[in-house]
Design a protein around this motif. Structure first.
Motif, mmCIF file in Angstrom:
data_model
loop_
_atom_site.group_PDB
_atom_site.id
_atom_site.type_symbol
_atom_site.label_atom_id
_atom_site.label_comp_id
_atom_site.label_asym_id
_atom_site.label_seq_id
_atom_site.Cartn_x
_atom_site.Cartn_y
_atom_site.Cartn_z
ATOM 1 N N GLY A 421 0.846 -1.219 -0.167
ATOM 2 C CA GLY A 421 -0.133 -0.122 0.028
ATOM 3 C C GLY A 421 0.671 1.325 -0.133
ATOM 4 N N ALA A 422 0.305 2.396 0.006
ATOM 5 C CA ALA A 422 0.880 3.741 0.030
ATOM 6 C C ALA A 422 0.088 4.628 1.077
ATOM 7 N N ASN A 423 0.646 5.689 1.587
ATOM 8 C CA ASN A 423 0.202 6.708 2.455
ATOM 9 C C ASN A 423 0.817 7.923 2.174
ATOM 10 N N TYR A 424 -0.108 8.955 2.423
ATOM 11 C CA TYR A 424 0.266 10.161 2.254
ATOM 12 C C TYR A 424 -0.244 11.123 3.429
ATOM 13 N N ILE A 425 0.564 11.899 4.001
ATOM 14 C CA ILE A 425 0.066 12.800 5.014
ATOM 15 C C ILE A 425 0.548 14.042 4.922
ATOM 16 N N TYR A 426 -0.026 15.272 4.873
ATOM 17 C CA TYR A 426 0.090 16.572 4.838
ATOM 18 C C TYR A 426 -0.152 16.980 6.318
ATOM 19 N N HIS A 427 1.343 17.493 6.688
ATOM 20 C CA HIS A 427 1.284 17.750 8.135
ATOM 21 C C HIS A 427 1.409 19.268 8.209
ATOM 22 N N ILE A 428 0.563 19.984 9.199
ATOM 23 C CA ILE A 428 0.711 21.569 9.540
ATOM 24 C C ILE A 428 1.178 21.461 10.820
ATOM 25 N N PHE A 429 2.421 21.930 10.962
ATOM 26 C CA PHE A 429 3.069 21.943 12.466
ATOM 27 C C PHE A 429 2.854 23.675 12.763
ATOM 28 N N GLN A 430 2.577 23.848 14.176
ATOM 29 C CA GLN A 430 2.426 24.856 14.722
ATOM 30 C C GLN A 430 3.233 24.867 16.030
ATOM 31 N N PRO A 431 4.474 24.649 16.091
ATOM 32 C CA PRO A 431 5.079 24.347 17.416
ATOM 33 C C PRO A 431 4.919 25.226 18.351
ATOM 34 N N SER A 446 3.171 40.754 18.898
ATOM 35 C CA SER A 446 3.219 39.320 18.954
ATOM 36 C C SER A 446 4.290 38.880 17.895
ATOM 37 N N PRO A 447 5.310 37.768 18.527
ATOM 38 C CA PRO A 447 6.334 37.677 17.406
ATOM 39 C C PRO A 447 5.603 36.578 16.444
ATOM 40 N N ASP A 448 6.489 36.747 15.378
ATOM 41 C CA ASP A 448 5.946 36.044 14.276
ATOM 42 C C ASP A 448 6.433 34.382 14.396
ATOM 43 N N TRP A 534 4.791 19.375 19.739
ATOM 44 C CA TRP A 534 5.164 18.603 18.553
ATOM 45 C C TRP A 534 5.888 19.349 17.470
ATOM 46 N N VAL A 535 6.763 18.660 17.053
ATOM 47 C CA VAL A 535 7.740 19.650 16.147
ATOM 48 C C VAL A 535 8.250 18.566 14.746
ATOM 49 N N PRO A 536 8.220 19.220 13.607
ATOM 50 C CA PRO A 536 8.852 18.502 12.520
ATOM 51 C C PRO A 536 10.503 18.298 12.568
ATOM 52 N N VAL A 537 10.875 17.525 11.762
ATOM 53 C CA VAL A 537 12.197 17.167 11.430
ATOM 54 C C VAL A 537 12.478 18.771 10.517
ATOM 55 N N THR A 538 13.478 19.493 10.636
ATOM 56 C CA THR A 538 14.055 20.410 9.733
ATOM 57 C C THR A 538 15.218 20.219 9.228
ATOM 58 N N ASP A 539 15.839 21.256 8.695
ATOM 59 C CA ASP A 539 17.053 21.387 8.224
ATOM 60 C C ASP A 539 18.206 21.171 9.246
ATOM 61 N N LYS A 540 17.900 21.691 10.434
ATOM 62 C CA LYS A 540 18.706 21.366 11.496
ATOM 63 C C LYS A 540 18.640 20.399 12.620
ATOM 64 N N ILE A 541 17.140 19.767 12.582
ATOM 65 C CA ILE A 541 17.009 18.388 13.178
ATOM 66 C C ILE A 541 16.362 17.474 12.354
ATOM 67 N N LYS A 542 17.262 16.359 12.444
ATOM 68 C CA LYS A 542 17.132 15.276 11.406
ATOM 69 C C LYS A 542 16.254 14.204 11.938
ATOM 70 N N LEU A 586 8.924 28.315 27.586
ATOM 71 C CA LEU A 586 8.160 29.456 27.723
ATOM 72 C C LEU A 586 8.932 30.594 27.094
ATOM 73 N N ASN A 587 10.285 30.485 26.854
ATOM 74 C CA ASN A 587 11.213 31.453 26.471
ATOM 75 C C ASN A 587 11.108 31.841 25.157
ATOM 76 N N LEU A 588 10.252 32.688 24.695
ATOM 77 C CA LEU A 588 10.035 32.902 23.360
ATOM 78 C C LEU A 588 10.985 33.748 22.505
ATOM 79 N N ASP A 589 11.966 34.311 23.256
ATOM 80 C CA ASP A 589 13.210 34.884 22.431
ATOM 81 C C ASP A 589 13.969 33.798 21.689
ATOM 82 N N GLU A 590 13.748 32.660 22.111
ATOM 83 C CA GLU A 590 14.467 31.592 21.461
ATOM 84 C C GLU A 590 13.477 30.709 20.441
ATOM 85 N N SER A 591 14.279 30.539 19.419
ATOM 86 C CA SER A 591 13.249 29.533 18.654
ATOM 87 C C SER A 591 13.289 28.061 19.207
#
Lengths: 789, 311
Positions: A421-431, A446-448, A534-542, A586-591
């Protein structure tokens, strides 16, 4: 080499041309008409068998013209049926619940030892309901935690920890849809209402290729389909919550629907008490959830399912006052709190192309989010003027998935059973998102925090076959990929599991599985609030990867009355994430990407399960010996440290004794080595430049607190006994039962967290905060007799 | 927002929880020796010796005045350090050589001997940086009448991983003309502000606010840093009775990795905040605590006198 190819080709062709008879159909509950997922059909003389798929469909190829087949399912009476096989035939089976039969249940169900699958277990709704529970709320996840290899974190922390993995590494599926937060009330209860559940399967290792996306476990929960024959209702009234389920046919034997809901009312009951003790501040908490599922059989080949779940937890504190200060009026209202919830829905279409090819197509939607909020309103009015101010802040996090999935079951004539079979998931993360609104000038924006979009693809193929008479193999590959921002992460994960059936009472099993995971959960290690991101993998986090090897044996003892399984495993995990030392979520100064450290982990251990499934006295004893370590370059100065839930010994004893038709008693006892913890151990003077700076202490603190190595100490061990007694009663309208249960029977104060406290004479010591001590509870359950038209 | 969380956390504990004292076996109940030293290349060594206290000990930490402190250079003993006050030991006849391994041992009766080993840094030469500043009236006009913009151009040596530390010391001195013996010296580290995201700000107790920059992104290249600070210029005041001088010195250090890890761990250590991950303070002292930090420093003294001087 050519000879080997020729031999293989000859073997396959000879199998293909050998006279075969195919039998296929559905296995159902006789009373409700619901499909029995994973029910077994077994031909003892040839030792061939198969299990019904997630939709109750089976297909079995047999060489003989006649056969005596055994059809079995957990909690149901096994039936034996003699059948004549003349070509391909369709045969549906209907099983009856074992407790509905007065005669002795037929023994000899197809044992687990025959299956290639290892490191897995099935739990029925009856198993779940038979176990005494906190405040009378029976719970799926708490039952799973009584199995070897599966651990709870601690009282007050949500999450399940399987074979050394983290709480994010469990793929929790509700009717095939991922559920991201399975906890109510900070982890004390799960979101799954036992009345709406048909069965649960937990897989800890040897993962079949059809599963993917998480490293450590699959918890596959299937909701009931609803009674196809008659309308019925059941429910319960408990100390803190009540629940009600209604199910029945949309059209008899064609379609059915089930609706099930639950809500707590501790906020309503406790409100007067809380207001009195908090100077009229209104503190409260509630959760509710609602399940719905409908299905309709359009033809013998097509069936459609729709299912949905929604649930929410909310803790709030409300305060308001108004006073007249000699002509001027001050009015103030404030509400702060935290709320979180899931919403999942799925639409499925089953299509039977032939008695060999089955397709399930599924479209899914899943959403989880939590937010911390604070809203206030103030008004100041005098005869001359009036001012109003509104202020709102919200910190939120969430994940939303849209999925599309195709699963094929293809039963070949040569004994091969293919799934692909096959599976596709479109994720929208708002960490992290921070919303700040005020109708007055604050000088703060409000910070972006833009969402992150991820695309997850996977395809798989697996085959179950018998290369040798006693050897059965399930081999496959799961290929997946994740695209996020400009990054693309592909992964190929081989899976294989095999069993060697020594005789009818003993088999040996082995498995190897590689897993990949494209999302992470950032968990604050200090507290147990649902503030995990919940956070996705990114260019920094494999992506996370795991390789798990397991070996084991499974045996039947005393003429099949007892099961014994022993397994050993080794699991290696890469690219795990943890919050960096000193970071604060809770420190929003840092990503969030800058707050985490990436490292590796490994765990190994042995699991023992001794189980008695049959008879009036049944239950199990589980024991796990495990070792669980982590190594992060940026944590603990790169040194290896034990995982927080490195639990050397974990024991669970579960018993259930049916005294007669009316009385039933049950008990559990659990023991676990204390969780590891980092403690402050010493006061140390920090570096001063030199006494030449004769004002060296000008900046204040001349002592800092030295912590131990990460997780170097242990909390006290966790143990607890629960007890329950149930009285069943038949009524004119159906049946009812009273359950009295006692949680933490001997009043053990188990650790929730450790803190330091100073007494009135300045002496400091470690203090342990414990949550639930001895808690008695009662629940009244009722079940209306099915209304027959 | 944090308060909301604390409220919820408190709610759980108050309504469901109970508290009891527990005896956790901590193998740390005895004091250990603490060695803190900051060796600067081409300066003489100064070492501070203290003792730690168990977390629950009501006594505070204390200085050690009778330690036997021995210094080794490339594993060869080169001399004792003598106590000269406040738990500090020094040997003015020794100068820290560049790029050399140093070992300190400290022995005190009743304590386990401690040892720390670290390599000194190569000399930080004037050719490795350029420095400019400009003073201007404070636009907000509050507190300080003038501010300074500072530009430091680093010419990084690509052969090694370099970690830079920046600080500005405001050294002031005042005295009465009649009795010069009551001269007062004070030294403060003043606050620097930069919009450069690569700068790590660290507050270290007993040192103050310092700025760190790692050469990960510019190894072997030039890198320009900009800071804003209070007026860097010299300030002198004198009347009939007394005189006062305030002067700034900019220190640019290259520091060892151990020193960096120590400073980071001090910064991250936020005991006892339950919302912050616990952090162990880095140490390179065997059998004890503390840090043998090494750096190579260049000092820039600003001699320009502010125009509103003596007002």
């Amino acid at each position: 080499m050519k000879k080997i190819y020729l031999l293989l080709t000859f073997t396959v062709i000879s199998q293909l041309i050998h006279a075969q008879n195919r039998i296929s159909g559905y296995i159902k509950d006789a009373k409700t008409g619901e499909n029995l997922i994973g029910a077994n059909i077994w031909h003892p003389s040839t030792k061939k068998g198969t299990a019904a798929n997630t939709y109750g469909f089976y297909s079995l190829n047999l060489p003989s013209d006649t056969a005596t087949l055994e059809v079995s399912y957990v909690g149901y009476a096994t039936i034996r049926k003699f059948v004549k096989l003349e070509g391909d035939i369709t045969l549906n089976f209907e099983l009856k619940l074992s407790d509905e039969l007065s005669e002795v249940v037929v023994k000899g169900t197809r044992p687990d030892l025959e299956l290639t699958k290892m490191s897995s277990m099935k739990i029925s709704a009856q198993d779940i309901k038979a176990i005494p529970a906190l405040l009378g709320e029976v719970d799926v996840l708490k039952t799973i935690q009584l199995m070897p290899g599966v651990q709870s974190g601690s009282e007050g922390s949500s999450g399940i920890y399987v074979r050394g993995g983290g709480p994010d590494q469990n793929l929790i599926l509700l009717d095939g849809v991922p559920v991201y937060n399975a906890s109510h009330l900070f982890g004390f209860f799960s979101v799954f209402n036992a009345d709406a559940i048909s069965n649960v399967e937990v897989i800890k290792g040897g993962f079949p290729a059809r599963y993917g996306g998480r490293l450590s476990s699959v918890i596959d929960i299937n909701m009931k389909e609803g009674n196809m024959k008659n309308w019925q209702a059941e429910g319960g009234i408990g100390l803190i919550s009540s629940r009600l389920s209604i199910e029945g046919p949309i059209k008899k034997d064609k379609g059915s629907i089930i609706l099930s809901g639950r809500r707590t009312y501790i906020d309503i009951l406790a409100r007067p008490l809380i207001r009195a003790s908090t100077d009229d501040v209104d503190l409260g908490y509630f959760f509710h959830d609602f399940n719905a599922k409908a299905n309709y059989k359009f033809s013998d080949k097509d069936r459609v399912y729709l299912s949905a779940y929604t649930g929410k937890d909310k803790f709030y504190a409300r305060d308001e006052y108004e006073f007249d200060n000699g002509g001027s009026i001050n009015e103030y209202k404030d509400e702060a709190g935290i709320q979180w919830g899931n919403f999942t829905t799925a639409g499925r279409w089953n299509h039977l192309f032939s008695n060999q090819l089955f397709l399930n197509t599924m479209a899914t939607y899943s959403r989880y989010n939590f937010d911390l909020f604070n809203e206030s309103y103030s008004r100041y009015a005098t005869p001359d003027e009036e001012t109003e101010e509104n202020f709102y802040t919200e910190y939120s996090s969430g994940i939303t998935d849209y999925g599309l999935k195709f699963d094929f079951d293809y039963y070949l004539n040569n004994g091969h059973s293919l799934k692909f079979g096959a599976n596709y998931i479109y994720h929208i993360f708002q960490p992290e998102a921070f919303n700040f609104e005020a109708d007055f000038e604050t000088g703060f924006d409000s910070p972006d925090t833009n969402p992150i979009y991820g695309n997850e693809f996977s395809v798989y193929v697996e085959d179950e076959f018998e290369p040798l008479p006693k050897l059965k193999v399930n081999a496959g590959i799961h290929a997946s990929a994740f695209r996020v921002r400009e990054e693309f992460y592909p992964s190929f994960q081989p899976r294989v599991s095999a069993r060697y059936l020594v005789n009818n009472k003993l088999s040996f099993k082995a498995s190897y599985a590689e897993m990949a995971q494209f999302l992470h959960l950032l968990t604050n290690s200090g507290i147990g609030l649902p503030t995990d991101l919940w956070v996705p993998v990114t260019d920094k986090i494999k992506p996370q990867f795991a390789q798990q090897t397991a070996i084991g044996m499974s045996s039947l003892l005393a003429d099949g009355k007892y099961d014994l399984s022993i397994e050993g495993y080794y699991k290696n995990m890469n690219n795990l994430v943890e919050y960096k030392e000193g970071s604060n979520f809770l420190n929003l100064d840092e990503s969030w990407e800058d707050k985490v450290a990436v490292g590796d982990g490994w765990s190994y251990g042995a699991e023992f399960l001794f189980r008695k499934k049959e008879g009036n006295f049944n239950g199990w004893i589980g024991y796990t010996l495990s070792y669980n370590n982590r190594q992060f370059d940026d944590l603990n100065f790169g040194r290896v440290f034990p995982y927080k839930y490195d639990r050397r010994h974990d024991i669970s004893v579960v018993t259930n004794y049916r005294l007669n038709d009316k009385w039933e008693i049950s008990g559990t006892w659990v023991y676990g080595t204390g969780n590891s913890i980092t403690l402050p151990i010493a006061k140390v003077p920090p570096l001063s430049e030199s006494p030449r700076n004769n004002n060296a202490n000008y900046y204040g603190n001349d002592e800092v607190y030295q912590y131990s190595d990460r997780n170097a100490y242990r909390m006290p061990s966790y143990h607890r006994a629960d007890f329950g007694i149930t009285r069943h009663k038949e009524k004119d309208w159906g049946s009812s039962s009273w359950t009295i249960s006692v949680y933490n029977l001997y009043n053990r104060q188990n650790p929730f967290f450790i803190t330091t406290t100073t007494n009135s004479i300045g002496e400091t010591s470690f203090s342990q905060i414990s949550l639930f001590q001895l808690i008695p509870s009662f629940t009244y359950n009722f079940k209306f007799r099915p209304h027959e038209k | 927002m944090k308060n909301s969380l604390k409220l919820i956390f408190s709610f759980i504990v108050i309504f469901f929880g109970c508290e009891k004292e527990v005896d956790l076996k901590i193998d740390e109940s005895e004091s250990k020796l603490v060695l803190n030293a900051w060796f600067k290349t081409e300066q003489h060594p100064v070492v501070e010796v203290n003792r730690s206290t168990f977390i629950f000990d009501k006594r505070g930490t204390d200085i050690i005045q009778n330690a036997e402190v021995i210094l080794f250079e490339n594993d060869k003993e080169i001399g004792f350090l003598e106590h000269f006050g406040g738990g500090f030991y020094q040997n003015e006849n020794i100068e820290i050589k560049p790029d050399t391994e140093y070992k300190i041992t400290a022995k005190v009766d009743g304590f386990e001997d401690i040892t720390a080993i670290e390599k000194s840094l190569k000399k930080f030469t004037d050719s490795e940086y350029e420095f400019e500043y400009e003073s201007f009236p404070n636009p907000s006009g509050s507190n300080y009448q003038s501010l300074s913009d500072i530009e430091i151009r680093l010419k990084d040596n690509g052969s090694s991983e370099d970690i830079y530390l920046f600080l500005i010391k405001d050294t002031n001195k005042s005295w009465r003309h009649e009795t010069s013996s009551d001269t007062l010296y004070n030294e403060f580290i003043i606050y620097l502000n930069s919009s450069d995201a690569q700068i790590e700000y660290i507050y270290a107790p007993n040192l103050g606010q310092i700025q760190i920059l790692r050469d990960e992104l510019f190894n072997g290249k030039e890198y320009t840093l900009n800071f804003r600070s209070n007026d860097l210029r010299k300030y002198e005041y004198s009347d009939e009775e007394r005189s006062y001088i305030s002067q700034n010195v900019i220190e640019i250090h290259k520091i060892s990795k151990s020193f960096y890890l120590y400073l980071k761990s001090i910064e991250n250590n936020q005991y006892p905040d339950p919302f912050t991950e616990p952090t162990q303070i880095y140490t390179n002292v065997e059998n004890g605590y503390g840090i043998l930090a090494t750096s190579s420093v260049t000092n820039i003294q600003v001699d320009e006198v502010a125009e509103n001087n003596n007002e």
